[in-house]
Write a protein that holds these residues in place. Structure first.
Motif, mmCIF file in Angstrom:
data_model
loop_
_atom_site.group_PDB
_atom_site.id
_atom_site.type_symbol
_atom_site.label_atom_id
_atom_site.label_comp_id
_atom_site.label_asym_id
_atom_site.label_seq_id
_atom_site.Cartn_x
_atom_site.Cartn_y
_atom_site.Cartn_z
ATOM 1 N N TYR A 288 0.800 -1.232 0.000
ATOM 2 C CA TYR A 288 0.000 0.000 0.000
ATOM 3 C C TYR A 288 0.824 1.269 0.000
ATOM 4 C CZ TYR A 288 1.115 0.881 4.902
ATOM 5 O OH TYR A 288 1.786 1.159 6.059
ATOM 6 N N ASP A 289 2.002 1.246 0.635
ATOM 7 C CA ASP A 289 2.806 2.450 0.777
ATOM 8 C C ASP A 289 3.765 2.663 -0.385
ATOM 9 O OD1 ASP A 289 3.935 0.089 1.909
ATOM 10 O OD2 ASP A 289 5.473 1.250 2.929
ATOM 11 N N HIS A 290 3.643 1.837 -1.408
ATOM 12 C CA HIS A 290 4.520 1.963 -2.575
ATOM 13 C C HIS A 290 3.746 2.105 -3.888
ATOM 14 C CE1 HIS A 290 8.289 1.058 -0.353
ATOM 15 N NE2 HIS A 290 7.422 0.471 0.462
ATOM 16 N N VAL A 291 2.443 1.874 -3.847
ATOM 17 C CA VAL A 291 1.649 1.943 -5.082
ATOM 18 C C VAL A 291 0.361 2.736 -4.908
ATOM 19 C CG1 VAL A 291 0.325 -0.200 -4.710
ATOM 20 C CG2 VAL A 291 0.904 0.501 -7.060
ATOM 21 N N GLY A 292 0.150 3.310 -3.714
ATOM 22 C CA GLY A 292 -1.169 3.810 -3.337
ATOM 23 C C GLY A 292 -1.754 4.927 -4.156
ATOM 24 N N THR A 293 -0.952 5.817 -4.714
ATOM 25 C CA THR A 293 -1.524 6.928 -5.492
ATOM 26 C C THR A 293 -1.160 6.804 -6.967
ATOM 27 O OG1 THR A 293 0.347 8.458 -5.168
ATOM 28 C CG2 THR A 293 -1.351 8.408 -3.454
ATOM 29 N N PHE A 294 -1.075 5.585 -7.452
ATOM 30 C CA PHE A 294 -0.681 5.359 -8.847
ATOM 31 C C PHE A 294 -1.574 6.090 -9.835
ATOM 32 C CE2 PHE A 294 -3.860 2.086 -8.166
ATOM 33 C CZ PHE A 294 -4.565 2.077 -9.359
ATOM 34 N N ASP A 295 -2.839 6.311 -9.457
ATOM 35 C CA ASP A 295 -3.762 6.942 -10.396
ATOM 36 C C ASP A 295 -3.454 8.422 -10.622
ATOM 37 O OD1 ASP A 295 -4.463 7.411 -7.760
ATOM 38 O OD2 ASP A 295 -6.619 7.274 -8.099
ATOM 39 N N ALA A 296 -2.592 9.023 -9.800
ATOM 40 C CA ALA A 296 -2.171 10.407 -10.037
ATOM 41 C C ALA A 296 -1.200 10.509 -11.215
ATOM 42 C CB ALA A 296 -1.515 10.981 -8.781
ATOM 43 N N PHE A 297 -0.683 9.366 -11.658
ATOM 44 C CA PHE A 297 0.315 9.331 -12.729
ATOM 45 C C PHE A 297 -0.359 8.878 -14.020
ATOM 46 C CE2 PHE A 297 2.359 9.135 -8.697
ATOM 47 C CZ PHE A 297 3.520 9.873 -8.849
ATOM 48 N N ALA A 298 -1.208 9.768 -14.522
ATOM 49 C CA ALA A 298 -2.117 9.397 -15.605
ATOM 50 C C ALA A 298 -1.416 9.120 -16.924
ATOM 51 C CB ALA A 298 -3.157 10.513 -15.798
ATOM 52 N N GLY A 299 -0.196 9.627 -17.106
ATOM 53 C CA GLY A 299 0.504 9.424 -18.371
ATOM 54 C C GLY A 299 1.633 8.426 -18.306
ATOM 55 N N GLN B 265 -0.787 -13.130 7.066
ATOM 56 C CA GLN B 265 0.601 -12.712 7.276
ATOM 57 C C GLN B 265 1.266 -12.229 6.001
ATOM 58 O OE1 GLN B 265 -0.621 -15.850 7.755
ATOM 59 N NE2 GLN B 265 1.025 -17.387 7.721
ATOM 60 N N PHE B 266 0.696 -12.567 4.840
ATOM 61 C CA PHE B 266 1.241 -12.096 3.570
ATOM 62 C C PHE B 266 0.394 -10.993 2.942
ATOM 63 C CE2 PHE B 266 2.660 -16.720 3.443
ATOM 64 C CZ PHE B 266 3.922 -16.438 3.958
ATOM 65 N N ASN B 267 -0.918 -11.003 3.173
ATOM 66 C CA ASN B 267 -1.784 -10.055 2.452
ATOM 67 C C ASN B 267 -1.992 -8.732 3.168
ATOM 68 O OD1 ASN B 267 -3.995 -10.217 4.317
ATOM 69 N ND2 ASN B 267 -4.965 -11.879 3.185
ATOM 70 N N HIS B 268 -1.553 -8.622 4.435
ATOM 71 C CA HIS B 268 -1.910 -7.422 5.201
ATOM 72 C C HIS B 268 -1.253 -6.155 4.664
ATOM 73 C CE1 HIS B 268 1.954 -8.347 7.211
ATOM 74 N NE2 HIS B 268 1.986 -7.063 7.479
ATOM 75 N N GLY B 269 -0.199 -6.269 3.903
ATOM 76 C CA GLY B 269 0.462 -5.091 3.353
ATOM 77 C C GLY B 269 -0.123 -4.595 2.044
ATOM 78 N N TYR B 270 -1.109 -5.309 1.527
ATOM 79 C CA TYR B 270 -1.709 -4.949 0.242
ATOM 80 C C TYR B 270 -3.095 -4.349 0.442
ATOM 81 C CZ TYR B 270 1.946 -7.806 -1.898
ATOM 82 O OH TYR B 270 3.160 -8.303 -2.302
ATOM 83 N N GLU B 271 -3.460 -3.434 -0.444
ATOM 84 C CA GLU B 271 -4.821 -2.915 -0.536
ATOM 85 C C GLU B 271 -5.451 -3.524 -1.782
ATOM 86 O OE1 GLU B 271 -6.657 -0.719 1.326
ATOM 87 O OE2 GLU B 271 -5.110 -0.599 2.894
ATOM 88 N N VAL B 272 -6.542 -4.238 -1.601
ATOM 89 C CA VAL B 272 -7.133 -4.996 -2.707
ATOM 90 C C VAL B 272 -7.440 -4.098 -3.906
ATOM 91 C CG1 VAL B 272 -9.113 -6.381 -3.420
ATOM 92 C CG2 VAL B 272 -8.058 -6.772 -1.192
ATOM 93 N N GLU B 273 -8.001 -2.921 -3.661
ATOM 94 C CA GLU B 273 -8.387 -2.049 -4.765
ATOM 95 C C GLU B 273 -7.168 -1.547 -5.546
ATOM 96 O OE1 GLU B 273 -11.431 -1.657 -5.934
ATOM 97 O OE2 GLU B 273 -12.011 -3.089 -4.364
ATOM 98 N N GLU B 274 -6.040 -1.422 -4.877
ATOM 99 C CA GLU B 274 -4.829 -0.985 -5.580
ATOM 100 C C GLU B 274 -4.279 -2.099 -6.462
ATOM 101 O OE1 GLU B 274 -3.735 2.088 -1.964
ATOM 102 O OE2 GLU B 274 -2.444 0.338 -2.330
ATOM 103 N N VAL B 275 -4.336 -3.325 -5.959
ATOM 104 C CA VAL B 275 -3.911 -4.459 -6.791
ATOM 105 C C VAL B 275 -4.833 -4.580 -7.999
ATOM 106 C CG1 VAL B 275 -3.586 -6.955 -6.860
ATOM 107 C CG2 VAL B 275 -2.889 -5.668 -4.827
ATOM 108 N N ILE B 276 -6.136 -4.454 -7.764
ATOM 109 C CA ILE B 276 -7.096 -4.491 -8.878
ATOM 110 C C ILE B 276 -6.819 -3.360 -9.856
ATOM 111 C CG2 ILE B 276 -9.534 -4.186 -9.485
ATOM 112 C CD1 ILE B 276 -10.212 -5.618 -6.847
#
Length: 278
Positions: free
Chosen positions: A107-118, A140-151
């Motif tokens: 989550y802390d490495h991909v969270g605002t990807f949508d701001a990079f529209a180009g 123990q493996f999934n807690h660092g991910y946000e499902v909507e960001e992976v989607i």
């Protein structure tokens, strides 16, 4: 792509890039939070959150995209500025960036990807497989991910905006990507040629200096063996241990100068010699 034992020996003729760490969030913590197996010292050990900017030779590359307000509130992090706001301090418009390296999909490495529209996003094959595969059935493996960001990243795959890499890859002359694994199955680091030599942005291949210096590992870990082996890879890729930049250590802001006094404690310039190295 081979990994030379003496990186600077192959650097003739390569561009030299500016590299910046941009601090966008922080949180408290204790030493026991950051080392697998705990720690005997009950002492504070806060964690900072960064994204990184590589600039030069007519190219702008952003490494990771942080998180936004909603995730910060839900996860109890202190958001200091949105990642795009941090980039704007260096006269970079997020929507105009063409290349974004995602070191891994936490989550802390991909969270605002949508701001990079180009942008095109650069990701390891193993990371997408891991974030969408069987191991995400386990907390123990999934807690660092946000499902909507992976989607969201999967949606970008279908829009042909993700470049996948398998292992080592050259993004541009003087900028290379290297799969490390360990913390997640597809974690990658970024190696950049600068005026002071090869700098390695470790991201979460080493959260703190102490991890790679003492061969200890962070608490969130998929493969401990890969993580420890990865410390050797970081050091082989870099021109010296002082050329390895950990992913979350507040010491980065102390060791490297700001590009100007107004950005003290906000942006550190990593392509120059450290000013307060241990």
């Amino acid at each position: 792509m081979s990994t030379p034992n003496t990186p600077s020996s192959t650097a003739a003729g390569l561009p030299q890039y500016e590299v910046f760490a941009i601090r966008y969030a922080t949180r408290g913590g204790k030493r026991a939070n950051h080392f697998l197996g705990g720690d005997p010292h009950d002492a504070p050990m806060p964690m900072d959150y960064y994204l990184w900017l590589i600039r030069g030779n007519g190219r702008t590359v952003v490494v990771d995209t942080g998180f936004g307000r909603e995730v910060a509130q839900r996860r109890g992090r202190t958001l200091l500025r949105l990642p795009a706001e941090g980039l704007a301090l260096l006269d970079v418009e997020a929507a105009a960036v063409k290349d974004v390296v995602i070191t891994h999909l936490h989550y802390d490495h991909v969270g605002t990807f949508d701001a990079f529209a180009g942008a095109r996003f650069h990701l390891q094959d193993d990371e997408m497989a891991y974030a969408t595969g069987r191991y995400m059935c386990h907390r123990q493996f999934n807690h660092g991910y946000e499902v909507e960001e992976v989607i969201g990243m999967v949606r970008l795959v279908y829009k042909d905006r993700v470049d996948f890499h398998r292992g080592d890859a050259e993004l541009a002359p003087g900028i290379t990507l290297h799969r490390i694994g360990g913390h997640t199955h597809g974690l990658q680091c970024v190696r950049v040629h600068t005026a002071r030599g090869w700098v390695v942005l470790a991201s979460d291949a080493s959260h703190f200096y102490e991890h790679f210096e003492k061969k200890r590992v962070f608490t969130t870990m998929f493969n401990v063996g890969e993580a420890v082996d990865g410390y050797g890879t970081l050091l082989r890729l870099a021109d010296s241990p002082q050329h390895v930049i950990p992913g979350h250590d507040p010491l980065v802001m102390q060791r490297y100068p700001a590009p100007n006094p107004a950005l003290e404690g906000v942006v550190a310039r990593l392509d120059v010699q450290p000013q307060n190295a241990a």
